[in-house]
Scaffold this active site. Structure first.
Site, short mmCIF file in Angstrom:
data_model
loop_
_atom_site.label_atom_id
_atom_site.label_comp_id
_atom_site.label_asym_id
_atom_site.label_seq_id
_atom_site.Cartn_x
_atom_site.Cartn_y
_atom_site.Cartn_z
N SER A 618 22.90 -40.74 -46.79
CA SER A 618 23.65 -41.86 -47.19
C SER A 618 23.06 -43.06 -47.97
O SER A 618 23.70 -43.92 -48.58
CB SER A 618 24.79 -42.44 -46.15
OG SER A 618 23.74 -43.18 -45.15
N LYS A 661 30.30 -49.17 -41.58
CA LYS A 661 29.37 -49.86 -42.68
C LYS A 661 29.74 -51.18 -43.18
O LYS A 661 29.12 -52.06 -43.21
CB LYS A 661 29.07 -48.80 -43.56
CG LYS A 661 28.04 -47.64 -43.00
CD LYS A 661 27.79 -46.52 -44.15
CE LYS A 661 27.00 -45.37 -43.64
NZ LYS A 661 26.62 -44.32 -44.50
#
Length: 748
Positions: A618, A661
């Site tokens: 990611s 996140k």
């Protein structure tokens, strides 16, 4: 959702929610009557797979009664090999009692019979006849001896003849002496013959008494045996057993009329064990309505599954017999269903191997490891294994027999569609649990908060979680906070507090990391611009709690031929997926910037202040943007953090943990100071995964925080730099061309 004030007005949920695929698979698995079609039930913990499995079985077994009672009895022909007898459900206990009653009756009746006047008269008559014949023989030989001048006398060595005139002195010539010894020898030979005849008479008398004894025994025993044979005429093994028992009783009939004091020999006392019945599996205690057995074995050791034999310690030796054979879960599940937990079963490799052999052979033997070898029992059952998808995949891949015997896969999903039906289902689930566990009912708004929590678990705005154990935790804790407030119902504020306090109990590591950022120990910039520096976003997990944190990623570049160097990989702190993500950067650079000259570069990528390792792809987008910044000399905004993986063609791909996140960077900015310019860049296809806390959602709505969605690298670069990508691309190509020329000069 349905309109209601609180869940007391809602019909409780009686079925499982959101598992249509699993329900369909279970139904077909239960209906197929084939020993190979055993069932493996898989799914995440808390999805209700165990509860549903047991509920489905208990419903399915109604009206099914293929199971039997099973007994072990003594084998009169081969005593070390006990015989197993299957009887119709409920008959086993009756059979055991009938045999016990038979022996008790025979002990009384035979004792009475052999103490009766008729028996004594008959026996005495036989013995009297013997005595008469014996006396006649003795009288005859005695008379003959006297005629020959000898009288019969008993001595220690038997019958002897002595002369009648042995005390008289008389002259005997040689002829008379010879005649004397001749007669004496004749009489002695006759005495020997008489002794043998007496012995024969004794044997005949004994046989006659035994025949009388057997005749009396048959007279007493046969009516009982015939009655039982008639009662159990449908069972050939029972009739055969009863006939052999009859013969054995007649053989040892004397033991039945001895007094207790006379049975001094321990063998005689233990003799009666052979006439007992070991009711091995008793299904007769069930209600009148037929239910096939459902056995759940939590500890599937070989002994618990396949039975064992107990021992007695006697005079320094271990002794056992067929009455000490005990059943295992497989025996009790015969004719029904055996439920096992895969992780527990695989702790006992021998259990797993024996289970497969049992399924294959359709029979089971108690592995006694002793001198007795019980007869095998035929087995007809369905095995249901409950476990994880991981164990299923391992067994399927590495155990060749697994797919032969477990052909039905029931896969429980950990999420379901978010629609009115399923939202109503959660309300009904809460109503059920409130009634079942005597909890306060939830208001409409409180249920809505639980639904939000369920959605957050999935990380998808259009999904609800089926991990009802986690939902139940909030239900219990929300009820506790309502108790503290002395509220009649669980309100919205109670659910919110339960979620908040639960997070607080689990977020110690997150708090410590926040302190590190506040104190300046962890370097994170949320303002300004920097070349080759970017804020990436990552997710950390501590048990059941996950949270997001920004991580500073730096890139430096120079001429050379090392390519892209992943510093984490060089020190063995990078996982394989992260390594792959970094290698993809080289492919993207080659296609977009090095088509006219060789790619000659040393690029060093590092997660700063990373001491625990890194994995996942990611961050590959953030690493590429920092690399482009380093090559172009264009600074990157530090107020924007980035997540998203990329492919070699420059497309931005979805990543996991997007909610955590975003919240991680938001709360970092909040602690260091929000300035209305901070935000995050995420893949566009991750938009449905935004299940944010109310505070973050409100900050976004109020313009305090921003979310940018992108599909390609070019879009992200332009947001981070405020430059058109074509301008940056030109600068990058120029830098890479210079690197290539420098490398050529070095080589030359």
């Amino acid at each position: 959702m349905l309109k209601y004030n609180n869940t007391s007005e809602v019909e409780p949920l009686e079925s499982i929610l959101g598992q249509e695929r699993a329900i369909s698979a279970m139904e077909i698995g239960l209906k197929i009557n084939n020993p190979a079609y055993n069932i493996y039930v898989a799914g995440c913990p808390g999805t209700g797979k165990t509860t549903y499995t047991l509920k489905a079985l208990n419903k399915y077994v109604k009206g099914k009664s293929n199971h039997k009672d099973w007994c072990y009895v003594y084998n009169f022909e081969h005593p070390r090999e006990p015989i197993v007898i299957g009887l119709e459900k409920g008959i086993g206990k009756t059979f055991k009692k009938d045999i016990e009653k038979l022996i008790e009756s025979l002990l009384d009746e035979l004792k009475d019979a052999f103490e009766s006047e008729d028996y004594e008269l008959g026996k005495n008559q036989l013995l009297e006849d013997f005595d008469i014949e014996k006396e006649a023989l003795l009288k005859k030989i005695k008379k003959y001896g006297e005629e020959k001048g000898f009288k019969l006398k008993n001595s220690k060595v038997g019958m002897v003849f002595i002369p009648i005139k042995e005390d008289e002195e008389e002259e005997e010539d040689e002829n008379s002496e010879e005649e004397f010894y001749k007669v004496k020898r004749e009489l002695e030979n006759m005495a020997i013959q008489v002794v043998y005849k007496i012995r024969d008479l004794e044997d005949e008398a004994r046989e006659a008494v035994l025949e009388l004894e057997e005749e009396v025994g048959r007279f007493v025993i046969d009516p009982h045996i015939q009655a039982l044979c008639e009662k159990y005429k449908e069972y050939d093994k029972v009739n055969d057993y009863l006939q052999k028992m009859r013969d054995d009783i007649l053989e040892y009939i004397y033991l039945f009329y001895l007094d207790e004091e006379e049975l001094k020999d321990k063998y005689d006392k233990e003799h009666f064990i052979k006439y007992k019945v070991n009711l091995f599996v008793d299904n007769g205690s069930e209600k009148e309505e037929a239910f096939a057995p459902v056995i759940v074995e939590m500890n599937p050791s070989p002994l618990n599954l396949f039975g064992k034999v107990e021992y007695d310690y006697y005079n320094g030796n271990l002794k056992t017999d067929f009455t000490k054979i005990l059943p295992g879960a497989v025996h009790r599940a015969n004719g029904g269903y055996l439920v096992l937990y895969a992780d527990q079963l695989l702790r006992y490799p021998l259990s797993w191997d024996m289970l497969k052999r049992t399924i294959q052979s359709k029979q089971i033997t108690v592995d006694t490891q002793t001198a007795i070898k019980p007869e095998s029992m035929p087995i007809d059952m369905k095995v249901i294994l409950i476990g994880s998808n991981y164990i299923y995949n391992v067994l399927y891949s590495y155990d060749n027999d697994f797919n032969k015997y477990f052909k039905v896969f029931v896969d429980f999903d950990d999420e379901m569609e978010k629609n009115n039906i399923n939202e109503d289902g959660i309300a009904r689930f809460i109503a059920l649990q409130c009634n079942k566990n005597e909890l306060k009912h939830f208001t409409y708004d409180a249920v809505n908060e639980v639904i939000k929590f369920s959605t957050r678990i999935t990380g998808d705005k259009y999904k609800l979680s089926t991990q009802f154990n986690r939902i139940m935790e909030i239900v219990y804790e929300g009820n506790a906070y309502a108790d503290i407030r002395e509220s009649e119902y669980v309100e919205e504020e109670d659910v919110k507090k339960a979620i908040k306090e639960r997070r607080k109990r689990l977020n110690k590591i997150e708090s410590k990391m926040d302190e590190s950022v506040e104190n300046g120990f962890t370097l994170i910039e949320i303002e300004g611009q920097k070349i080759g520096v970017i804020n990436g976003l990552s997710v950390l997990s501590t048990g059941e709690y996950s949270f997001g944190k920004p991580s500073r990623i730096t890139v430096t570049t120079s001429p050379g031929n090392k390519g892209i160097v992943n510093i984490e990989r060089e020190v063995n702190m990078s996982g394989p997926i992260h390594n792959k993500g970094v290698l993809i950067l080289g492919g993207y650079l080659s296609e977009n910037f090095a088509q006219e000259f060789p790619l000659s570069i040393n690029a060093y990528i590092c997660f700063e202040q990373n001491y625990g390792g890194v994995d996942g792809d990611s961050a590959s987008g953030a690493e590429l943007y920092a690399l482009i910044s380093s090559l172009s000399g264009i600074p990157i905004k530090q107020n924007i953090a980035v997540t998203g993986s990329i492919n070699q063609k420059g497309e931005v791909q979805v990543v996991g943990g997007i909610t955590e996140k975003i919240e991680g960077f938001y709360f970092t900015c909040k602690k260091k100071g929000l300035n209305k310019n901070q935000g995050v860049i995420i893949p566009k296809n991750n938009s449905r995964n935004l299940v944010l806390q109310d505070e973050v959602m409100n900050a976004i709505k109020d313009g305090e925080f921003h979310i940018y969605t992108v599909e390609r690298v070019e879009e992200a670069v332009e947001i981070l730099t405020d430059f058109k990508f074509e301008e940056i691309k030109k600068l990058v190509k120029e830098k890479l061309y210079k690197f290539s020329e420098i490398q050529n000069i070095v080589k030359g």
